[in-house]
Design a protein around this motif. Structure first.
Motif, mmCIF file in Angstrom:
data_model
loop_
_atom_site.group_PDB
_atom_site.id
_atom_site.type_symbol
_atom_site.label_atom_id
_atom_site.label_comp_id
_atom_site.label_asym_id
_atom_site.label_seq_id
_atom_site.Cartn_x
_atom_site.Cartn_y
_atom_site.Cartn_z
ATOM 1 N N LEU A 189 -8.165 -3.035 4.755
ATOM 2 C CA LEU A 189 -8.210 -2.009 3.713
ATOM 3 C C LEU A 189 -9.629 -1.735 3.234
ATOM 4 O O LEU A 189 -9.849 -0.771 2.498
ATOM 5 C CB LEU A 189 -7.334 -2.429 2.524
ATOM 6 N N VAL B 57 1.336 -5.401 2.806
ATOM 7 C CA VAL B 57 -0.017 -5.915 3.023
ATOM 8 C C VAL B 57 0.102 -7.392 3.382
ATOM 9 O O VAL B 57 0.839 -8.148 2.732
ATOM 10 C CB VAL B 57 -0.892 -5.721 1.770
ATOM 11 N N LEU C 245 0.852 -1.180 0.000
ATOM 12 C CA LEU C 245 0.000 0.000 0.000
ATOM 13 C C LEU C 245 0.892 1.237 0.000
ATOM 14 O O LEU C 245 1.762 1.377 0.872
ATOM 15 C CB LEU C 245 -0.903 0.008 1.232
ATOM 16 N N LEU D 181 -4.927 -7.384 4.830
ATOM 17 C CA LEU D 181 -5.674 -7.062 3.620
ATOM 18 C C LEU D 181 -7.118 -6.691 3.929
ATOM 19 O O LEU D 181 -7.658 -5.734 3.359
ATOM 20 C CB LEU D 181 -5.611 -8.262 2.659
ATOM 21 N N SER E 31 2.727 -2.841 8.890
ATOM 22 C CA SER E 31 2.063 -3.673 7.896
ATOM 23 C C SER E 31 0.568 -3.515 8.131
ATOM 24 O O SER E 31 0.142 -3.001 9.169
ATOM 25 C CB SER E 31 2.475 -5.145 8.008
#
Length: 320
Positions: free
Chosen positions: A185, A261, A166, A182, A179
């Motif tokens: 997001l 990610v 990202l 996923l 980090s």
């Protein structure tokens, strides 16, 4: 103009005798005479005069000789440009900052003796057509798209997975994260103006959105990576995806962050495509290099679309 007649003229001019030219060309003296006569008819001038010691160039013959030699040199270069092993290996890398471009730079460092032509074609359909026509020798692509199988004469093999990161500006809510999972997001605006309908990378991101409920916006014109970086740096609500092998340089004042990610790691699958009957010896060298240097197998804890799982990840490209 028949190049055989030009070649015979040059041989006769350099030998000074039709008989010696015939021996050099492995033809009869009569054949040399006929070819020279044919060339003289084409040009409408006399090229030689007979002498007791052989032949001598006329003024027109002297004027034509350097051009005739250049014609033969041009012809040889034309043949060499398409002769396997003599012409450069032509490879499509999609973009200058892509993973494919990085792999080819590594290949060039390992094999500086191999002449290369690196090109950048738009989508997989264009690349496949170029491979089948012989315009290029190979292409780096994500290819196993649903409902669009490759033609039977085009081979493909997975090369490497590129992890997505990202990319955010310094004021983004996730800018300081080490980090980000996923699933986290979902609800964040991810801006990717380069997504074009019908391309393999758009098919990839469509599946990513569908599986994880992400919001990817492709609005606005695509002014390239510089404009994308400027906008992300200045807009706290926007982020974008960037491959971890993508090489970018941005001004220090931008303060951009690349955040890994995870859980799972979305990876973009890169494959090598080539025509199964392509005889270029450097293609075999490239495949052997990728087999020796690329990742051995798809890592655990990664995500690719179902169509990529079906077609890739079984191992690296194999040498011939």
């Amino acid at each position: 103009m028949d190049l055989d007649t030009v070649r015979t003229f040059v041989a006769a001019a350099e030998a000074g005798q039709f008989q010696e030219a015939a021996a050099d060309l492995a033809v009869t003296q009569q054949a040399v005479s006929k070819r020279v006569a044919a060339l003289e008819r084409t040009l409408g001038v006399r090229l030689f005069t007979r002498t007791p010691r052989g032949t001598k160039l006329t003024i027109d013959g002297q004027a034509f000789l350097p051009h005739a030699r250049e014609l033969l040199r041009v012809a040889e270069r034309a043949v060499a440009s398409v002769r396997a092993g003599s012409r450069p290996l032509r490879v499509d890398v999609l973009a200058s900052r892509s993973a494919g471009s990085g792999l080819m730079r590594g290949f060039h460092r390992a094999h500086p003796d191999v002449d290369l032509d690196v090109v950048m074609l738009f989508d997989v359909d264009t690349a496949v057509a170029a491979i089948r026509s012989g315009t290029i020798d190979a292409s780096f692509r994500a290819v196993a798209m649903p409902g669009r199988p490759l033609p039977e004469d085009v081979e493909s093999a997975w090369v490497i997975d590129e992890a997505l990161q990202l990319l955010t500006g310094p004021a983004h809510a996730l800018a300081d994260a080490r980090s980000v999972p996923l699933a986290r997001l979902a609800g964040h605006r991810i801006w990717m103006p380069g997504l074009a309908p019908g391309t393999e990378w758009t098919a990839y991101y469509d599946d990513l959105v569908a599986e994880f409920g992400l919001t990817i916006e492709a609005t606005g014109p695509n002014f390239g990576s510089d404009a994308l970086l400027d906008t992300v740096a200045d807009t706290p609500a926007l982020a974008t995806f960037m491959g971890d092998r993508t090489r970018l340089v941005w001004p220090a004042g931008h303060g951009l962050r690349r955040v890994p990610v995870t859980d799972p790691v979305p990876v973009y699958p890169h494959s090598l495509l080539w025509h199964r009957d392509n005889p270029h010896p450097a293609l075999a060298t490239l495949r052997a290099h990728l087999a020796a240097t690329a990742a051995g197998r798809r890592a655990a804890g990664t995500w690719v679309p179902a169509w990529a799982r079906a077609g890739d990840g079984r191992g690296p490209v194999q040498p011939s």
